[in-house]
Scaffold this motif. Structure first.
Motif, PDB file in Angstrom:
ATOM      1  N   VAL A   1       5.403   4.970  10.641  1.00 60.17           N
ATOM      2  CA  VAL A   1       4.114   5.382  11.217  1.00 60.17           C
ATOM      3  C   VAL A   1       4.248   6.753  11.888  1.00 60.17           C
ATOM      4  N   GLU A   2       5.311   6.896  12.649  1.00 60.59           N
ATOM      5  CA  GLU A   2       5.577   8.156  13.341  1.00 60.59           C
ATOM      6  C   GLU A   2       5.693   9.313  12.346  1.00 60.59           C
ATOM      7  N   LYS A   3       6.455   9.083  11.271  1.00 63.17           N
ATOM      8  CA  LYS A   3       6.669  10.139  10.272  1.00 63.17           C
ATOM      9  C   LYS A   3       5.377  10.534   9.564  1.00 63.17           C
ATOM     10  N   THR A   4       4.488   9.576   9.353  1.00 61.59           N
ATOM     11  CA  THR A   4       3.234   9.917   8.664  1.00 61.59           C
ATOM     12  C   THR A   4       2.329  10.758   9.569  1.00 61.59           C
ATOM     13  N   GLY A   5       2.493  10.605  10.882  1.00 65.14           N
ATOM     14  CA  GLY A   5       1.652  11.349  11.817  1.00 65.14           C
ATOM     15  C   GLY A   5       0.212  10.866  11.846  1.00 65.14           C
ATOM     16  N   ARG A   6      -0.059   9.783  11.172  1.00 61.25           N
ATOM     17  CA  ARG A   6      -1.446   9.344  10.982  1.00 61.25           C
ATOM     18  C   ARG A   6      -2.103   8.805  12.239  1.00 61.25           C
TER      19      ARG A   6
ATOM     20  N   GLU B   1      -8.601   8.899   3.093  1.00 66.05           N
ATOM     21  CA  GLU B   1      -8.803  10.274   2.647  1.00 66.05           C
ATOM     22  C   GLU B   1      -8.431  10.452   1.172  1.00 66.05           C
ATOM     23  N   CYS B   2      -7.530   9.649   0.680  1.00 66.10           N
ATOM     24  CA  CYS B   2      -7.125   9.755  -0.727  1.00 66.10           C
ATOM     25  C   CYS B   2      -8.238   9.260  -1.641  1.00 66.10           C
ATOM     26  N   GLY B   3      -9.227   8.546  -1.063  1.00 62.03           N
ATOM     27  CA  GLY B   3     -10.389   8.133  -1.830  1.00 62.03           C
ATOM     28  C   GLY B   3     -10.228   6.855  -2.626  1.00 62.03           C
ATOM     29  N   HIS B   4      -9.063   6.228  -2.561  1.00 64.72           N
ATOM     30  CA  HIS B   4      -8.843   5.069  -3.418  1.00 64.72           C
ATOM     31  C   HIS B   4      -9.364   3.759  -2.854  1.00 64.72           C
ATOM     32  N   ARG B   5      -9.140   3.555  -1.566  1.00 61.30           N
ATOM     33  CA  ARG B   5      -9.523   2.262  -0.992  1.00 61.30           C
ATOM     34  C   ARG B   5      -9.933   2.440   0.460  1.00 61.30           C
ATOM     35  N   ILE B   6     -10.495   1.410   1.042  1.00 62.39           N
ATOM     36  CA  ILE B   6     -10.784   1.404   2.480  1.00 62.39           C
ATOM     37  C   ILE B   6      -9.462   1.512   3.228  1.00 62.39           C
ATOM     38  N   GLU B   7      -9.452   2.363   4.239  1.00 65.69           N
ATOM     39  CA  GLU B   7      -8.200   2.590   4.957  1.00 65.69           C
ATOM     40  C   GLU B   7      -7.976   1.518   6.027  1.00 65.69           C
ATOM     41  N   THR B   8      -7.420   0.420   5.588  1.00 68.19           N
ATOM     42  CA  THR B   8      -7.025  -0.655   6.503  1.00 68.19           C
ATOM     43  C   THR B   8      -5.587  -0.422   6.939  1.00 68.19           C
TER      44      THR B   8
ATOM     45  N   TYR C   1      -3.432  -1.121   3.955  1.00 66.94           N
ATOM     46  CA  TYR C   1      -3.459  -0.042   2.974  1.00 66.94           C
ATOM     47  C   TYR C   1      -2.605   1.142   3.443  1.00 66.94           C
ATOM     48  N   PHE C   2      -2.720   1.449   4.693  1.00 68.11           N
ATOM     49  CA  PHE C   2      -1.948   2.547   5.275  1.00 68.11           C
ATOM     50  C   PHE C   2      -0.443   2.256   5.192  1.00 68.11           C
ATOM     51  N   LEU C   3      -0.055   1.039   5.530  1.00 65.54           N
ATOM     52  CA  LEU C   3       1.375   0.726   5.557  1.00 65.54           C
ATOM     53  C   LEU C   3       1.962   0.540   4.160  1.00 65.54           C
ATOM     54  N   LEU C   4       1.200  -0.091   3.273  1.00 63.59           N
ATOM     55  CA  LEU C   4       1.808  -0.521   2.016  1.00 63.59           C
ATOM     56  C   LEU C   4       1.355   0.227   0.766  1.00 63.59           C
ATOM     57  N   HIS C   5       0.218   0.871   0.802  1.00 63.36           N
ATOM     58  CA  HIS C   5      -0.328   1.343  -0.469  1.00 63.36           C
ATOM     59  C   HIS C   5      -0.660   2.829  -0.600  1.00 63.36           C
ATOM     60  N   CYS C   6      -1.206   3.438   0.435  1.00 64.67           N
ATOM     61  CA  CYS C   6      -1.709   4.804   0.246  1.00 64.67           C
ATOM     62  C   CYS C   6      -0.620   5.748  -0.256  1.00 64.67           C
ATOM     63  N   ARG C   7      -0.929   6.417  -1.338  1.00 63.81           N
ATOM     64  CA  ARG C   7       0.087   7.274  -1.966  1.00 63.81           C
ATOM     65  C   ARG C   7       0.378   8.536  -1.183  1.00 63.81           C
ATOM     66  N   THR C   8      -0.520   8.869  -0.258  1.00 64.16           N
ATOM     67  CA  THR C   8      -0.287  10.049   0.570  1.00 64.16           C
ATOM     68  C   THR C   8       1.058   9.947   1.288  1.00 64.16           C
ATOM     69  N   TYR C   9       1.450   8.722   1.593  1.00 64.68           N
ATOM     70  CA  TYR C   9       2.681   8.518   2.363  1.00 64.68           C
ATOM     71  C   TYR C   9       3.806   7.932   1.505  1.00 64.68           C
ATOM     72  N   GLY C  10       3.767   8.261   0.230  1.00 64.41           N
ATOM     73  CA  GLY C  10       4.763   7.736  -0.706  1.00 64.41           C
ATOM     74  C   GLY C  10       6.197   8.043  -0.295  1.00 64.41           C
ATOM     75  N   LYS C  11       6.397   9.247   0.185  1.00 66.43           N
ATOM     76  CA  LYS C  11       7.748   9.672   0.549  1.00 66.43           C
ATOM     77  C   LYS C  11       8.257   8.861   1.753  1.00 66.43           C
ATOM     78  N   GLU C  12       7.406   8.773   2.761  1.00 68.22           N
ATOM     79  CA  GLU C  12       7.781   8.029   3.969  1.00 68.22           C
ATOM     80  C   GLU C  12       8.005   6.547   3.641  1.00 68.22           C
ATOM     81  N   ARG C  13       7.142   6.015   2.758  1.00 68.03           N
ATOM     82  CA  ARG C  13       7.251   4.600   2.406  1.00 68.03           C
ATOM     83  C   ARG C  13       8.520   4.314   1.615  1.00 68.03           C
ATOM     84  N   LYS C  14       8.895   5.262   0.770  1.00 69.16           N
ATOM     85  CA  LYS C  14      10.118   5.094  -0.018  1.00 69.16           C
ATOM     86  C   LYS C  14      11.333   5.001   0.916  1.00 69.16           C
TER      87      LYS C  14
END
Ligand SMILES: [Zn+2]
Length: 169
Positions: A159-164, A106-113, A116-129
């Motif tokens: 994963v739970e926190k992102t709700g994805r 949804e962020c438009g940057h890359r294919i959502e693998t 990508y979901f676990l390591l890169h998508c900035r939408t979940y920057g807070k959770e990843r931090k």
């Protein structure tokens, strides 16, 4: 992330002639079957040739199915299996099953693998931090996130926190 989730939902519901509920339940069945097989499988066994099953399990730290899943709840186990096999509701997979047109995140940057979901998508920057602070940046790699018994619960918490992945329960 709610915006992310709603955007994905709208997208699915926006596809005109398709019976969304039918597709959703068909997809659920496919995912459940695959994840059930994954849980049963012993990943380190030579009899498993499917690359998808082996992709995240090459590291020495990756344990066999039984050892990993015994310490998890059924729901956690199902989520882990989805992530490991990439049979989960992320866009790459939904696209593969022709449920959505666009495999991109949804962020438009890359294919959502899964990666990508676990390591890169900035939408979940807070959770990843939070995850990184807990496990350390050296462990922020797929074999640890999905194969290291000491790390897996933290990954699932992320994963739970992102709700994805809430689409599938
Ligand atoms: Zn994204």
């Amino acid at each position: 992330m709610d915006i992310h989730k709603h955007a994905a939902k709208e997208k699915i519901q926006g596809d005109p002639p398709i019976n969304v509920y039918k597709l959703k339940s068909a997809l659920n069945i496919v995912i459940n079957t695959h994840t059930a097989n994954e849980i049963k499988a012993n990943w380190n066994s030579d009899s498993i040739t499917n690359k998808r099953y082996r992709r995240f399990t090459r590291s020495r730290r990756a344990k066999t199915g039984t050892q990993l899943y015994n310490s998890l709840t059924r729901k956690q186990g199902a989520t882990l299996a989805q992530l490991r096999t990439e049979h989960c509701r992320l866009n790459q997979y939904l696209h593969r099953f022709k449920i959505i047109d666009d495999p991109n995140c949804e962020c438009g940057h890359r294919i959502e693998t899964v990666e990508y979901f676990l390591l890169h998508c900035r939408t979940y920057g807070k959770e990843r931090k939070e995850l990184r602070e807990k496990i350390g940046w050296r462990k922020m790699r797929m074999p640890d996130l999905l194969g290291n018994p000491k790390i897996i619960k933290d990954t699932l918490e992320y994963v739970e926190k992102t709700g994805r992945l809430k689409f599938i329960t």
